[in-house]
Scaffold this motif. Structure first.
Motif, PDB file in Angstrom:
ATOM      1  N   MET A 127      54.427  38.379  34.669  1.00 19.95           N
ATOM      2  CA  MET A 127      54.670  37.170  34.700  1.00 19.95           C
ATOM      3  C   MET A 127      53.689  36.220  35.153  1.00 19.95           C
ATOM      4  N   CYS A 128      52.737  36.830  36.090  1.00 16.64           N
ATOM      5  CA  CYS A 128      51.815  36.274  36.991  1.00 16.64           C
ATOM      6  C   CYS A 128      51.054  34.764  35.800  1.00 16.64           C
ATOM      7  N   PRO A 129      51.109  33.449  36.186  1.00 19.65           N
ATOM      8  CA  PRO A 129      51.072  32.081  36.036  1.00 19.65           C
ATOM      9  C   PRO A 129      49.695  32.303  36.082  1.00 19.65           C
ATOM     10  N   ARG A 130      49.340  31.577  34.709  1.00 19.83           N
ATOM     11  CA  ARG A 130      47.673  31.273  34.340  1.00 19.83           C
ATOM     12  C   ARG A 130      46.714  31.237  35.070  1.00 19.83           C
ATOM     13  N   PRO A 131      47.072  30.059  36.580  1.00 23.21           N
ATOM     14  CA  PRO A 131      45.907  29.497  36.737  1.00 23.21           C
ATOM     15  C   PRO A 131      45.430  30.781  37.961  1.00 23.21           C
ATOM     16  N   ARG A 132      46.466  31.833  38.074  1.00 22.42           N
ATOM     17  CA  ARG A 132      46.132  32.798  39.047  1.00 22.42           C
ATOM     18  C   ARG A 132      45.449  33.994  38.183  1.00 22.42           C
ATOM     19  N   ARG A 133      45.849  34.402  36.856  1.00 23.83           N
ATOM     20  CA  ARG A 133      44.350  35.227  35.883  1.00 23.83           C
ATOM     21  C   ARG A 133      43.570  34.690  35.685  1.00 23.83           C
ATOM     22  N   LEU A 134      42.966  33.177  35.507  1.00 22.52           N
ATOM     23  CA  LEU A 134      42.329  33.191  35.034  1.00 22.52           C
ATOM     24  C   LEU A 134      41.397  33.666  36.634  1.00 22.52           C
ATOM     25  N   GLU A 135      41.923  32.979  37.530  1.00 22.50           N
ATOM     26  CA  GLU A 135      41.244  33.010  39.277  1.00 22.50           C
ATOM     27  C   GLU A 135      40.595  34.603  39.015  1.00 22.50           C
ATOM     28  N   ALA A 136      41.708  35.658  39.121  1.00 16.06           N
ATOM     29  CA  ALA A 136      42.289  37.061  39.090  1.00 16.06           C
ATOM     30  C   ALA A 136      40.540  38.048  37.954  1.00 16.06           C
ATOM     31  N   TRP A 137      40.519  37.262  36.807  1.00 18.72           N
ATOM     32  CA  TRP A 137      39.666  37.350  36.037  1.00 18.72           C
ATOM     33  C   TRP A 137      37.827  37.106  36.266  1.00 18.72           C
ATOM     34  N   GLN A 138      38.038  35.531  36.618  1.00 15.40           N
ATOM     35  CA  GLN A 138      36.822  34.925  37.632  1.00 15.40           C
ATOM     36  C   GLN A 138      36.110  36.379  38.722  1.00 15.40           C
ATOM     37  N   ARG A 139      36.471  36.444  39.229  1.00 15.15           N
ATOM     38  CA  ARG A 139      36.825  37.356  40.073  1.00 15.15           C
ATOM     39  C   ARG A 139      36.050  38.976  39.872  1.00 15.15           C
ATOM     40  N   LEU A 140      36.571  39.364  39.344  1.00 14.80           N
ATOM     41  CA  LEU A 140      36.105  40.897  38.626  1.00 14.80           C
ATOM     42  C   LEU A 140      34.887  40.198  38.023  1.00 14.80           C
ATOM     43  N   ALA A 141      34.893  39.454  37.347  1.00 11.60           N
ATOM     44  CA  ALA A 141      33.295  39.453  36.969  1.00 11.60           C
ATOM     45  C   ALA A 141      32.356  39.359  37.339  1.00 11.60           C
ATOM     46  N   ARG A 142      32.856  38.577  39.051  1.00 14.13           N
ATOM     47  CA  ARG A 142      32.182  38.699  40.125  1.00 14.13           C
ATOM     48  C   ARG A 142      31.809  39.685  40.835  1.00 14.13           C
ATOM     49  N   ASP A 143      33.218  39.822  41.434  1.00 10.13           N
ATOM     50  CA  ASP A 143      32.989  41.376  42.180  1.00 10.13           C
ATOM     51  C   ASP A 143      33.318  42.867  41.977  1.00 10.13           C
ATOM     52  N   LEU A 144      32.982  43.019  40.553  1.00  8.31           N
ATOM     53  CA  LEU A 144      33.278  44.268  40.587  1.00  8.31           C
ATOM     54  C   LEU A 144      31.732  44.785  39.792  1.00  8.31           C
ATOM     55  N   ASP A 145      31.557  45.821  40.211  1.00  6.49           N
ATOM     56  CA  ASP A 145      30.499  46.894  39.248  1.00  6.49           C
ATOM     57  C   ASP A 145      30.568  47.149  38.235  1.00  6.49           C
ATOM     58  N   PRO A 146      30.323  46.179  36.994  1.00  9.30           N
ATOM     59  CA  PRO A 146      30.417  47.208  36.085  1.00  9.30           C
ATOM     60  C   PRO A 146      30.147  48.535  36.041  1.00  9.30           C
ATOM     61  N   GLY A 147      28.732  48.911  36.788  1.00  2.00           N
ATOM     62  CA  GLY A 147      28.602  50.134  36.623  1.00  2.00           C
ATOM     63  C   GLY A 147      29.220  51.378  37.080  1.00  2.00           C
ATOM     64  N   LEU A 148      30.295  50.897  37.596  1.00  2.00           N
ATOM     65  CA  LEU A 148      31.464  51.712  38.149  1.00  2.00           C
ATOM     66  C   LEU A 148      32.150  51.679  36.708  1.00  2.00           C
ATOM     67  N   LEU A 149      32.588  51.210  35.899  1.00  2.00           N
ATOM     68  CA  LEU A 149      33.798  51.683  34.729  1.00  2.00           C
ATOM     69  C   LEU A 149      33.213  52.370  34.511  1.00  2.00           C
ATOM     70  N   ALA A 150      32.188  52.806  34.043  1.00  2.00           N
ATOM     71  CA  ALA A 150      31.952  54.244  33.442  1.00  2.00           C
ATOM     72  C   ALA A 150      32.185  55.235  34.139  1.00  2.00           C
ATOM     73  N   ALA A 151      31.977  55.684  35.070  1.00  2.00           N
ATOM     74  CA  ALA A 151      32.993  56.554  36.066  1.00  2.00           C
ATOM     75  C   ALA A 151      34.173  56.510  36.694  1.00  2.00           C
ATOM     76  N   MET A 152      34.781  55.310  35.827  1.00  2.00           N
ATOM     77  CA  MET A 152      36.363  55.431  36.190  1.00  2.00           C
ATOM     78  C   MET A 152      36.813  55.893  35.324  1.00  2.00           C
ATOM     79  N   THR A 153      36.456  55.365  33.410  1.00  2.00           N
ATOM     80  CA  THR A 153      37.257  55.574  32.630  1.00  2.00           C
ATOM     81  C   THR A 153      36.464  56.987  31.274  1.00  2.00           C
TER      82      THR A 153
END
Length: 327
Positions: free
Chosen positions: A271-297
């Protein structure tokens, strides 16, 4: 007609199966989405197997995550063709979820698919990764910085834990990864863990206070593990709690909180409010290395989600499971 996993409960028992579903059966909502991918989370495992009271009405399409394209919309924020992501909001519990080729939802529940991620990558992140980011944001809000010491991540080989390890390492934190699976040590170090902690050190009842060890924590386990993490957290440290894989209880004392000023910060993704969701996804786009996703998926077909759900609850699944609902 479209395909989806449908859970039923009646005199014949509790069962989940891939079924053909008529579009007229979809629940109310102002946006209809053609789903591309969904995921398997711990909660989905409980729903599909019936091993936890997750599903609140029947029949139910499980799946607390989805990514797809808007097919039709009467919501002012969304138009046909928009790429959208959904996490939580009780979807897959009280409202039909993402483990089907179509979903009808409230537009207020949706966020745009970040341009940094493909649809498959967005579900490799899913609720697990978005929850991990919420935990990192909570640590930051409480002032925990990399120079203060190690951050411990419990259940580190799971979905939330894997993304948390990768995020924290990328942000410069020293990460201690807790796992009960010694074979996952190389995987966790690949994600950025500096050290591996045997889960056996934390699962038994512990002392009210232990030697100060960690500046912060991301806990997905609960019960004795969370109690022991709190007991070993440094003065002024912060423990974020977001899961209950080890139990809902917390057999702890107040000692860490009143003698060391430890903060226990609850993190909710549903039930996390929408503004914090948007912040989380924006930060994921900035701070998560997409190259690591394949190793964990691992990617599976829709029908494979049912047997994989049982394996997930047994602790036999590493990282994230993406479900291609169209195969």
């Amino acid at each position: 007609m479209f395909k989806g996993i449908l859970i039923d409960k009646d005199e014949a028992g509790y069962r989940a199966a891939v079924r053909d579903i008529d579009e007229s059966q979809l629940p109310d909502g102002d946006v209809t989405v053609r789903v591309q991918y969904s995921t398997l989370n711990y909660k989905d495992g409980l729903a599909i197997t019936g091993k936890g009271p997750v599903v609140r009405k029947f029949p139910m399409v499980p799946g607390i995550d989805l990514v797809g394209t808007v097919e039709s919309s009467s919501h002012p924020d969304w138009q046909a063709g928009d790429a959208v992501v959904l996490n939580g909001w009780g979807v897959g519990e009280g409202h039909w979820g993402g483990l089907a080729q179509k979903a009808r939802l409230k537009g207020d529940w949706l966020v745009p698919l970040p341009a940094a991620f493909t649809p498959q990558q967005a579900m490799a992140i899913g609720t697990a990764g978005y929850t991990a980011m919420l935990c990192v944001l909570a640590l930051e809000r409480h002032g925990v910085t990399p120079d203060q010491g190690e951050i411990v991540v419990t259940g580190a080989a799971g979905g939330v834990g894997s993304v948390a390890v990768a995020l924290l390492a990328k942000l410069g934190y020293t990460v201690a990864a807790v796992t009960g699976r010694a074979a996952e040590a190389d995987y966790l170090k690949q994600l950025g863990a500096a050290s591996i902690v045997d889960r056996a050190e934390l699962v038994a009842p512990g002392r009210p206070l232990a030697k100060e060890r960690w500046a912060g924590a991301v806990d997905v386990v609960g019960s004795h593990v969370l109690a022991n993490v709190c007991a070993a957290t440094k003065y002024g440290g912060v423990v974020t709690a977001c899961g209950l894989a080890g139990g809902m209880d917390l057999p702890a004392s107040v000692a860490p909180f009143i003698l060391r000023g430890v903060t226990l910060a609850g993190v909710d993704s549903v039930m996390c409010p929408r503004p914090r969701r948007l912040e989380a996804w924006q930060r994921l786009a900035r701070d998560l290395d997409p190259g690591l996703l394949a190793a964990m998926t691992k990617e599976i077909a829709l029908a494979d989600a049912i047997p994989t759900a049982a394996r997930l609850l047994e602790g036999q699944v590493r990282g994230r499971v993406v479900v291609d609902v169209n195969r």
